[in-house]
Design a protein around this motif. Structure first.
Motif, mmCIF file in Angstrom:
data_model
loop_
_atom_site.group_PDB
_atom_site.id
_atom_site.type_symbol
_atom_site.label_atom_id
_atom_site.label_comp_id
_atom_site.label_asym_id
_atom_site.label_seq_id
_atom_site.Cartn_x
_atom_site.Cartn_y
_atom_site.Cartn_z
ATOM 1 N N THR A 32 0.749 -1.192 0.052
ATOM 2 C CA THR A 32 -0.018 0.164 0.016
ATOM 3 C C THR A 32 0.929 1.315 -0.025
ATOM 4 O OG1 THR A 32 -0.074 -0.100 2.596
ATOM 5 C CG2 THR A 32 -1.926 -1.044 1.242
ATOM 6 N N VAL A 33 1.858 1.128 0.708
ATOM 7 C CA VAL A 33 2.607 2.206 0.825
ATOM 8 C C VAL A 33 3.487 2.584 -0.710
ATOM 9 C CG1 VAL A 33 4.866 3.247 1.940
ATOM 10 C CG2 VAL A 33 3.299 2.229 3.311
ATOM 11 N N LEU A 34 3.960 1.673 -1.186
ATOM 12 C CA LEU A 34 4.726 1.875 -2.270
ATOM 13 C C LEU A 34 3.744 2.220 -3.683
ATOM 14 C CD1 LEU A 34 7.205 -0.851 -2.596
ATOM 15 C CD2 LEU A 34 7.718 1.198 -2.899
ATOM 16 N N GLU A 35 2.148 1.726 -3.447
ATOM 17 C CA GLU A 35 1.482 1.975 -4.559
ATOM 18 C C GLU A 35 1.002 3.502 -4.387
ATOM 19 O OE1 GLU A 35 -0.557 0.882 -7.710
ATOM 20 O OE2 GLU A 35 0.710 -0.392 -6.641
ATOM 21 N N ARG A 36 1.056 3.900 -3.085
ATOM 22 C CA ARG A 36 0.588 5.365 -3.095
ATOM 23 C C ARG A 36 1.757 6.237 -3.265
ATOM 24 N NH1 ARG A 36 -4.052 8.358 -2.519
ATOM 25 N NH2 ARG A 36 -3.373 10.532 -1.697
ATOM 26 N N LEU A 37 2.922 6.022 -3.002
ATOM 27 C CA LEU A 37 4.094 6.704 -3.485
ATOM 28 C C LEU A 37 4.413 7.058 -4.872
ATOM 29 C CD1 LEU A 37 6.907 7.905 -2.464
ATOM 30 C CD2 LEU A 37 8.008 5.576 -2.943
ATOM 31 N N LEU A 38 4.042 5.653 -5.758
ATOM 32 C CA LEU A 38 4.731 5.817 -7.260
ATOM 33 C C LEU A 38 3.132 5.981 -8.001
ATOM 34 C CD1 LEU A 38 6.879 2.742 -7.328
ATOM 35 C CD2 LEU A 38 7.349 5.333 -7.172
ATOM 36 N N ASP A 39 2.027 6.608 -7.052
ATOM 37 C CA ASP A 39 0.660 6.318 -8.059
ATOM 38 C C ASP A 39 0.894 7.422 -9.324
ATOM 39 O OD1 ASP A 39 -2.251 6.274 -8.294
ATOM 40 O OD2 ASP A 39 -2.237 8.216 -7.749
ATOM 41 N N ASP A 40 1.179 8.538 -9.127
ATOM 42 C CA ASP A 40 1.311 9.711 -10.083
ATOM 43 C C ASP A 40 2.119 9.100 -11.169
ATOM 44 O OD1 ASP A 40 -0.554 11.275 -8.968
ATOM 45 O OD2 ASP A 40 0.972 12.494 -8.051
ATOM 46 N N LEU A 41 3.410 8.522 -10.933
ATOM 47 C CA LEU A 41 4.533 7.883 -11.908
ATOM 48 C C LEU A 41 3.881 6.881 -12.679
ATOM 49 C CD1 LEU A 41 7.205 8.735 -12.566
ATOM 50 C CD2 LEU A 41 8.110 7.040 -10.865
ATOM 51 N N LEU A 42 3.059 6.069 -11.894
ATOM 52 C CA LEU A 42 2.555 5.029 -12.788
ATOM 53 C C LEU A 42 1.566 5.418 -13.600
ATOM 54 C CD1 LEU A 42 2.267 2.263 -9.603
ATOM 55 C CD2 LEU A 42 3.682 1.944 -11.845
ATOM 56 N N TYR A 43 0.819 6.439 -13.360
ATOM 57 C CA TYR A 43 -0.168 7.008 -14.115
ATOM 58 C C TYR A 43 0.347 7.821 -15.317
ATOM 59 C CZ TYR A 43 -4.385 9.376 -15.523
ATOM 60 O OH TYR A 43 -5.523 9.952 -16.373
ATOM 61 N N ASN A 44 1.349 8.471 -15.133
ATOM 62 C CA ASN A 44 1.844 9.334 -16.206
ATOM 63 C C ASN A 44 2.962 8.779 -16.848
ATOM 64 O OD1 ASN A 44 0.088 11.856 -15.846
ATOM 65 N ND2 ASN A 44 1.585 11.890 -13.535
ATOM 66 N N ALA A 45 3.664 7.864 -16.612
ATOM 67 C CA ALA A 45 4.752 7.250 -17.427
ATOM 68 C C ALA A 45 4.702 7.063 -18.815
ATOM 69 C CB ALA A 45 5.060 5.622 -16.655
ATOM 70 N N PRO A 46 3.606 6.441 -19.397
ATOM 71 C CA PRO A 46 3.651 6.562 -20.765
ATOM 72 C C PRO A 46 3.823 7.988 -21.502
ATOM 73 C CG PRO A 46 1.731 5.286 -19.937
ATOM 74 C CD PRO A 46 1.892 6.263 -18.851
ATOM 75 N N GLU A 47 3.415 9.092 -20.716
ATOM 76 C CA GLU A 47 3.662 10.449 -21.453
ATOM 77 C C GLU A 47 5.117 11.027 -20.973
ATOM 78 O OE1 GLU A 47 0.706 9.491 -19.793
ATOM 79 O OE2 GLU A 47 -0.005 9.359 -21.884
ATOM 80 N N ILE A 48 5.634 10.590 -19.894
ATOM 81 C CA ILE A 48 6.892 10.956 -19.461
ATOM 82 C C ILE A 48 8.082 10.940 -20.647
ATOM 83 C CG2 ILE A 48 8.477 10.969 -17.813
ATOM 84 C CD1 ILE A 48 6.800 10.307 -15.832
ATOM 85 N N GLY A 49 7.929 9.653 -21.273
ATOM 86 C CA GLY A 49 9.070 9.552 -21.957
ATOM 87 C C GLY A 49 10.145 8.838 -21.238
ATOM 88 N N LYS A 50 11.566 8.518 -22.218
ATOM 89 C CA LYS A 50 12.605 7.793 -21.677
ATOM 90 C C LYS A 50 13.281 8.837 -20.952
ATOM 91 C CE LYS A 50 13.197 4.209 -25.148
ATOM 92 N NZ LYS A 50 14.293 3.639 -25.894
#
Length: 454
Positions: A408-426
């Motif tokens: 739960t802690v890691l999911e909350r920590l990385l929530d935004d990153l997991l959502y936006n990763a396709p648009e962030i690029g390499k």
């Protein structure tokens, strides 16, 4: 890493293998390691004495999320043994109809049959794939057919069948026929009666399985179905695998493995303990214990694969025992679990090791997931230490759910990153202690909010 042979699994080696996935809990690891080694030792004993050597069943006592199930599951995988997890409380739920403890043995033998069949399938799959390829080529261009194939080019004389067949084979292997469709005969497992029965609440799956097999023996139906070439090749390969496997031998081997190597993990056994302070529902709990007793003691259960003995199945029971004690189990059942080990609650130091040491550490899992979108995350030591501290603190303030808190802690920590990763690029993103505090600090400080979110 290649799995060690059973004969090479000394207790020390077993503990070493378990250490790769489970942090701490050395006493529990030693207990299961000795239990597994004793199985191998029993197989080396000559004469009638072998049958008299019973497995030393184990009770693991400890809070949720400290590694009880994982130790048992990894142990079974290490020994390549049939493994089944059941929850003792499932046999006491109000309105739960048709589930008896014999289903434990029936489910275990199903696991064993699948395990053996998968092993046998792996051995024959290369031959099966060759046969499937030939059958697929027959569908694309029947043997002896003189018609022009779609592999021939306009304006050129039609190729001889053998030459056309080899041309088709090359195209098939190069993936140039993936859009083609063929029609083949597949088994039709749909049965209106089974669909209706399966939709009824309380119908035991093991009973359905037996009825399904009986109906199947009365005549297996087939149907014609169109499918793309890759799908057809997979279907034909599985058909050929099924033909090449010696099913009678596989079932005999599966029964032997279940009887001599099976491991049953009974979780929440404390939920069926009978406390002297409580009455009423304790009657049903004690009834479940008495139903379990013959299975654990050693009995013969009739299954669709024949009789299966449980005399040498290893039973590992587990429970938190917050409101009950192992001594609240009926004496006969207690006597069948001679080994008791206590698993300790996890500390912040344990959490830090869980985040970094195991081969399947959550940090590695999330890094691998994000890497599929081209995002590389780098965990700093400060970030990992802060995550471990937060998980430990939330467990202390709310409910202690052990290592599951890290999910739960890691999911909350990385929530935004997991959502936006396709648009962030390499790009590479460092996860620092400051990043962790920014994302989780306020939640941890607010105890009421942490109860709902973390």
């Amino acid at each position: 890493m290649k799995s060690p042979q059973v004969a090479d699994l000394t207790p020390a080696r077993i503990v070493e293998e378990l250490d790769r996935y489970v942090i701490g809990q050395g006493e529990a690891k030693r207990a299961v390691a000795v239990a597994l080694r004793n199985r191998w030792r029993r197989q080396q004993v000559e004469g009638d004495l072998r049958e008299e050597i019973a497995p030393k069943n184990i009770i693991m006592i400890g809070p949720t999320g400290v590694g009880k199930t994982e130790i048992a599951r990894r142990l079974a995988k290490l020994a390549r043994a049939p493994f089944l997890k059941v929850e003792a409380s499932k046999f006491t739920e109000v309105g739960y109809v048709g589930r008896d403890v014999d289903s434990i043995v029936r489910d275990l033998i199903e696991v064993s049959v699948k395990l053996v069949r998968d092993e046998e399938a792996a051995k024959v799959r290369p031959r099966a794939k060759e046969s499937a390829e030939e059958r697929l080529l027959d569908l694309l261009l029947p043997r002896g057919g003189q018609a022009r194939s779609f592999a021939d080019r306009p304006g050129e004389p039609a190729a001889l069948p053998d030459a056309t067949r080899e041309k088709l084979r090359a195209m098939l292997r190069d993936g140039r026929l993936e859009d083609r469709e063929v029609e083949l005969e597949v088994s039709d497992d749909t049965n209106p009666l089974m669909s209706v029965l399966g939709a009824q609440p309380g119908v035991d799956e093991s009973a359905l399985s037996g009825l399904r097999d009986m109906l199947g023996q009365m005549g297996r139906r087939t149907k014609r179905q169109k499918m793309k070439v890759p799908e057809a090749l997979r279907a034909l390969t599985e058909q050929e695998v099924d033909k090449l496997i010696d099913h009678d031998h596989a079932i005999r081997e599966a029964v032997t493995r279940a009887e001599n190597g099976g491991i049953v993990f009974i979780d929440e056994i404390d939920k069926i303990a009978t406390s002297r302070e409580r009455q009423g529902a304790d009657v049903s709990r004690e009834g479940v214990q008495r139903d379990l007793l013959p299975i654990v003691e050693g009995s013969t259960v009739t299954t669709k694969y024949g009789p299966v003995r449980t005399d040498h199945v290893l039973f590992i029971a587990a429970g938190a025992f917050h409101t009950a004690k192992p001594s609240d189990l009926i004496p006969e059942l207690q006597g069948r679990f001679p080994i008791r080990v206590e698993l300790l609650p996890l500390t912040a130091g344990d959490f830090l090791r869980i985040l970094t040491e195991p081969q399947n550490a959550l940090t590695r899992q999330y890094a691998a997931l994000l890497a599929t979108d081209g995002v590389t995350i780098e965990w700093t030591e400060g970030a990992l230490a802060e995550l471990a501290r937060i998980a430990s603190e939330v467990n202390r303030k709310t409910h202690d759910i052990g290592a599951r808190r890290l999910h739960t802690v890691l999911e909350r920590l990385l929530d935004d990153l997991l959502y936006n990763a396709p648009e962030i690029g390499k790009q590479t993103i460092p996860v620092t202690a400051g990043y962790v505090t920014e994302r989780l600090g306020a939640l941890v400080a607010d105890e009421d909010l942490a109860r709902y979110i973390l």
